[in-house]
Scaffold this active site. Structure first.
Site, PDB file in Angstrom:
ATOM      1  N   GLU A 145      38.974  42.900  44.427  1.00  0.00           N
ATOM      2  CA  GLU A 145      40.244  42.215  44.607  1.00  0.00           C
ATOM      3  C   GLU A 145      41.279  43.105  45.259  1.00  0.00           C
ATOM      4  O   GLU A 145      41.266  44.327  45.082  1.00  0.00           O
ATOM      5  CB  GLU A 145      40.778  41.798  43.246  1.00  0.00           C
ATOM      6  CG  GLU A 145      40.061  40.611  42.696  1.00  0.00           C
ATOM      7  CD  GLU A 145      40.898  39.360  42.830  1.00  0.00           C
ATOM      8  OE1 GLU A 145      40.343  38.278  42.676  1.00  0.00           O
ATOM      9  OE2 GLU A 145      42.104  39.470  43.091  1.00  0.00           O
ATOM     10  N   CYS A 150      47.908  46.429  46.279  1.00  0.00           N
ATOM     11  CA  CYS A 150      47.084  47.024  45.212  1.00  0.00           C
ATOM     12  C   CYS A 150      45.628  46.974  45.659  1.00  0.00           C
ATOM     13  O   CYS A 150      45.093  45.902  45.916  1.00  0.00           O
ATOM     14  CB  CYS A 150      47.292  46.213  43.935  1.00  0.00           C
ATOM     15  SG  CYS A 150      46.215  46.715  42.589  1.00  0.00           S
ATOM     16  N   CYS A 178      33.381  49.577  37.407  1.00  0.00           N
ATOM     17  CA  CYS A 178      34.040  50.847  37.094  1.00  0.00           C
ATOM     18  C   CYS A 178      33.075  51.764  36.371  1.00  0.00           C
ATOM     19  O   CYS A 178      32.241  51.313  35.589  1.00  0.00           O
ATOM     20  CB  CYS A 178      35.272  50.615  36.223  1.00  0.00           C
ATOM     21  SG  CYS A 178      36.176  52.140  35.882  1.00  0.00           S
ATOM     22  N   CYS A 189      36.759  51.246  29.370  1.00  0.00           N
ATOM     23  CA  CYS A 189      37.909  51.052  28.486  1.00  0.00           C
ATOM     24  C   CYS A 189      37.726  49.701  27.786  1.00  0.00           C
ATOM     25  O   CYS A 189      37.383  48.706  28.426  1.00  0.00           O
ATOM     26  CB  CYS A 189      39.201  51.095  29.287  1.00  0.00           C
ATOM     27  SG  CYS A 189      39.356  52.654  30.176  1.00  0.00           S
ATOM     28  N   CYS A 209      39.538  46.461  28.930  1.00  0.00           N
ATOM     29  CA  CYS A 209      39.520  46.164  30.377  1.00  0.00           C
ATOM     30  C   CYS A 209      38.264  45.399  30.750  1.00  0.00           C
ATOM     31  O   CYS A 209      37.154  45.812  30.437  1.00  0.00           O
ATOM     32  CB  CYS A 209      39.594  47.474  31.168  1.00  0.00           C
ATOM     33  SG  CYS A 209      39.373  47.236  32.942  1.00  0.00           S
ATOM     34  N   CYS A 215      44.388  30.463  37.960  1.00  0.00           N
ATOM     35  CA  CYS A 215      43.218  31.225  37.532  1.00  0.00           C
ATOM     36  C   CYS A 215      42.911  30.926  36.073  1.00  0.00           C
ATOM     37  O   CYS A 215      41.774  30.746  35.700  1.00  0.00           O
ATOM     38  CB  CYS A 215      43.473  32.722  37.651  1.00  0.00           C
ATOM     39  SG  CYS A 215      43.525  33.265  39.327  1.00  0.00           S
TER      40      CYS A 215
HETATM   41  N1  SAH Z   1      40.831  52.780  36.632  1.00  0.00           N
HETATM   42  C1  SAH Z   1      42.156  53.118  36.892  1.00  0.00           C
HETATM   43  C2  SAH Z   1      42.881  52.157  37.819  1.00  0.00           C
HETATM   44  C3  SAH Z   1      42.546  50.696  37.704  1.00  0.00           C
HETATM   45  S1  SAH Z   1      43.020  49.835  36.263  1.00  0.00           S
HETATM   46  C4  SAH Z   1      42.923  53.247  35.605  1.00  0.00           C
HETATM   47  O1  SAH Z   1      42.401  52.877  34.561  1.00  0.00           O
HETATM   48  O2  SAH Z   1      44.031  53.759  35.646  1.00  0.00           O
HETATM   49  C5  SAH Z   1      44.761  49.646  36.512  1.00  0.00           C
HETATM   50  C6  SAH Z   1      45.544  49.499  35.213  1.00  0.00           C
HETATM   51  O3  SAH Z   1      45.315  48.223  34.570  1.00  0.00           O
HETATM   52  C7  SAH Z   1      45.212  50.569  34.188  1.00  0.00           C
HETATM   53  O4  SAH Z   1      46.384  51.099  33.633  1.00  0.00           O
HETATM   54  C8  SAH Z   1      44.455  49.767  33.176  1.00  0.00           C
HETATM   55  O5  SAH Z   1      44.461  50.412  31.947  1.00  0.00           O
HETATM   56  C9  SAH Z   1      45.158  48.439  33.196  1.00  0.00           C
HETATM   57  N2  SAH Z   1      44.376  47.338  32.600  1.00  0.00           N
HETATM   58  C10 SAH Z   1      43.051  47.198  32.552  1.00  0.00           C
HETATM   59  N3  SAH Z   1      42.715  46.046  31.897  1.00  0.00           N
HETATM   60  C11 SAH Z   1      43.861  45.456  31.546  1.00  0.00           C
HETATM   61  C12 SAH Z   1      44.168  44.231  30.869  1.00  0.00           C
HETATM   62  N4  SAH Z   1      43.216  43.415  30.431  1.00  0.00           N
HETATM   63  N5  SAH Z   1      45.454  43.927  30.690  1.00  0.00           N
HETATM   64  C13 SAH Z   1      46.436  44.736  31.159  1.00  0.00           C
HETATM   65  N6  SAH Z   1      46.207  45.890  31.814  1.00  0.00           N
HETATM   66  C14 SAH Z   1      44.933  46.258  32.004  1.00  0.00           C
HETATM   67 FE1  SF4 Z   2      37.902  51.488  34.603  1.00  0.00          FE
HETATM   68 FE2  SF4 Z   2      39.215  51.867  32.345  1.00  0.00          FE
HETATM   69 FE3  SF4 Z   2      40.547  51.612  34.653  1.00  0.00          FE
HETATM   70 FE4  SF4 Z   2      39.272  49.509  33.559  1.00  0.00          FE
HETATM   71  S1  SF4 Z   2      41.042  50.589  32.721  1.00  0.00           S
HETATM   72  S2  SF4 Z   2      39.261  50.088  35.700  1.00  0.00           S
HETATM   73  S3  SF4 Z   2      37.464  50.495  32.652  1.00  0.00           S
HETATM   74  S4  SF4 Z   2      39.127  53.253  34.059  1.00  0.00           S
END
Ligand code: SAH
Ligand code: SF4
Length: 421
Positions: A128, A141, A148, A152, A155, A396
């Site tokens: 995306e 973005c 990934c 996390c 996520c 969505c």
């Molecule tokens: N992997 C990198 C960048 C991509 S994720 C990182 O983790 O920083 C970008 C941001 O979205 C990160 O801060 C992540 O923690 C957050 N994020 C992921 N899943 C989310 C969710 N379900 N709701 C809100 N923020 C989320």
């Molecule tokens: Fe990957 Fe964690 Fe970032 Fe999600 S929040 S994209 S799992 S590093």
């Protein structure tokens, strides 16, 4: 609550910290020049028969057509001979990432679902890319991986098993594609306008603030610091002052905390940095961001304090996802302020975006406000972003059960709302 939740999860299933990319990029028979670095382009021109001594000059010319004019046809490269254009067209294309879907919000936010080639015989991959216009800037973005490397627990991307690193060209290609869709190329401006302002003399491009896309955030899919070289090279293409020309100070790279590569990012990339913090104790962060088991808070914050160029004018953004009953108490807010003491920082509170099967909920709005007041009282300005692209998000949401991917898209839109200052 946090402790018991953490303990039960640890005993039930040992969380693995990193996944390895399962798929590789399989270059098509006729590769695209779009997104290529100067070095790659010089090689490509060599293959097309450009003698060594002419390569620098030719690279400069093609660079201009690719990244200032955004041409989609070799025939439009009128500073090249017909022969060279033909020779390039035989070997290469000017293909962009393919757009599988586009959504436009009434507030101008746009989201593209992009299709990238998978390994031979496999299905294509999707990532995306989101554009968020604001009065004083336009932020794109972009993604660094399909899926990934990390997991996390809040996520959705982290639950995807398939991981493929994007190439540098695919990373820069997202900006090219977005400029196409927004009509954000020099050639799209009325000629009179260009002449009147003498913009072409400025190293071949319009001034950055005149572009619709003025900022880039690497906050889409993937962990950029686990795809270091491609991210570095892709961002260098995006930053090149004779081309796409988005300066490193207008780029933010978000990482979940790959500590050894934070210093490297400072030295070799030099963009602004965002850290996905999300918790103020190792105990909780181990659960939310399992990479914390490898690089705990102390090491992460040490790396932040030593990030090159850090100052009040160049702060680190700390992202904090608001999870109901998990990390959203006022004691957490106070601890967050204490933890970041002495680091020039911005704090972004992100409303959690739920996805099918998640065990987390978004904090109540009143709680987010109270939390943000504590942060505000400590001297950090407006930590919660005004939501953007709500209408696309709603669409969505209605389709959520139909496809996991739409839910990932929704996550990105919410993410997009919360980022940038
Ligand atoms: N992997 C990198 C960048 C991509 S994720 C990182 O983790 O920083 C970008 C941001 O979205 C990160 O801060 C992540 O923690 C957050 N994020 C992921 N899943 C989310 C969710 N379900 N709701 C809100 N923020 C989320
Ligand atoms: Fe990957 Fe964690 Fe970032 Fe999600 S929040 S994209 S799992 S590093």
């Amino acid at each position: 609550m946090t402790t018991s939740h953490a303990a039960s999860e640890t005993s039930a299933a040992p969380v693995f910290v990193e996944k390895r990319p399962l798929e590789r990029y399989a270059a098509p028979a006729q590769p695209s020049l779009v997104g290529m670095s100067r070095e790659a382009l010089a090689e490509a021109l060599g293959e097309a028969g450009v003698p060594e001594r002419q390569r620098r000059m030719r690279v400069q010319q093609v660079w201009h057509w690719l990244y200032v004019r955004g041409v989609r046809d070799f025939d439009a490269m009128t500073t090249l001979s017909k022969d060279l254009r033909g020779s390039l067209a035989q070997r290469f294309t000017l293909a962009r990432p393919e757009v599988a879907a586009e959504q436009v919000s009434v507030d101008g936010t746009r989201k593209w679902l992009l299709r990238l080639p998978g390994e031979l015989d496999s299905t294509p991959h999707e990532i995306e890319c989101v554009y968020i216009p604001e009065t004083d800037r336009g932020t794109l973005c972009i993604s660094s991986q399909v899926g990934c490397t990390l997991n996390c627990t809040f996520c959705h991307t982290g639950t995807q098993r398939l991981v493929r690193n994007l190439t540098a060209a695919e990373i820069a290609g997202q900006v090219v594609l977005a400029r196409d869709r927004l009509g954000d190329w020099l050639a799209s401006q009325p000629a009179a306008n260009v002449e009147a302002s003498g913009e072409e003399t400025k190293r071949g491009g319009r001034e950055p603030e005149r572009r619709l896309i003025s900022n880039v955030v690497m906050m889409g899919m993937g962990e950029p610091l686990y795809n270091f070289e491609a991210v570095r090279d892709g961002l260098n293409v995006i930053a090149d002052g004779d081309g796409l020309s988005i300066s490193k100070r207008r780029m933010t790279l978000s990482t979940s905390g790959v500590v050894p590569n934070i210093a490297r990012a400072g030295a070799e990339i030099g963009s602004m940095l965002a850290i996905s913090l999300h918790a103020v104790t190792d105990e909780l962060r181990d659960q939310l961001v399992p990479l914390n088991r490898k690089y705990p808070l102390r090491e992460l914050l040490h790396a932040c304090r030593h990030y090159p160029g850090l100052s009040n004018a160049r702060r680190i953004t700390f992202e904090y996802v608001m999870l109901k009953g998990i990390n959203d108490s006022l004691a957490d807010a106070k601890a967050l302020v204490r933890l970041l003491k002495g680091i020039p920082a911005k704090i972004n509170l992100i409303p959690f975006n739920p996805w099918p099967g998640t065990k987390y909920e978004c904090s109540d709005w009143e709680q987010i406000e109270k939390f943000s007041e504590v942060i505000f009282a400590a001297g950090y300005a407006s930590p919660v972003r005004t939501p953007r692209g709500r209408d696309i998000l709603a669409a969505c949401g209605q389709l959520k059960s139909a496809s996991e991917k739409l839910s990932a898209r929704e996550r990105l839109a919410l993410r997009a709302m919360a980022m940038t200052d």
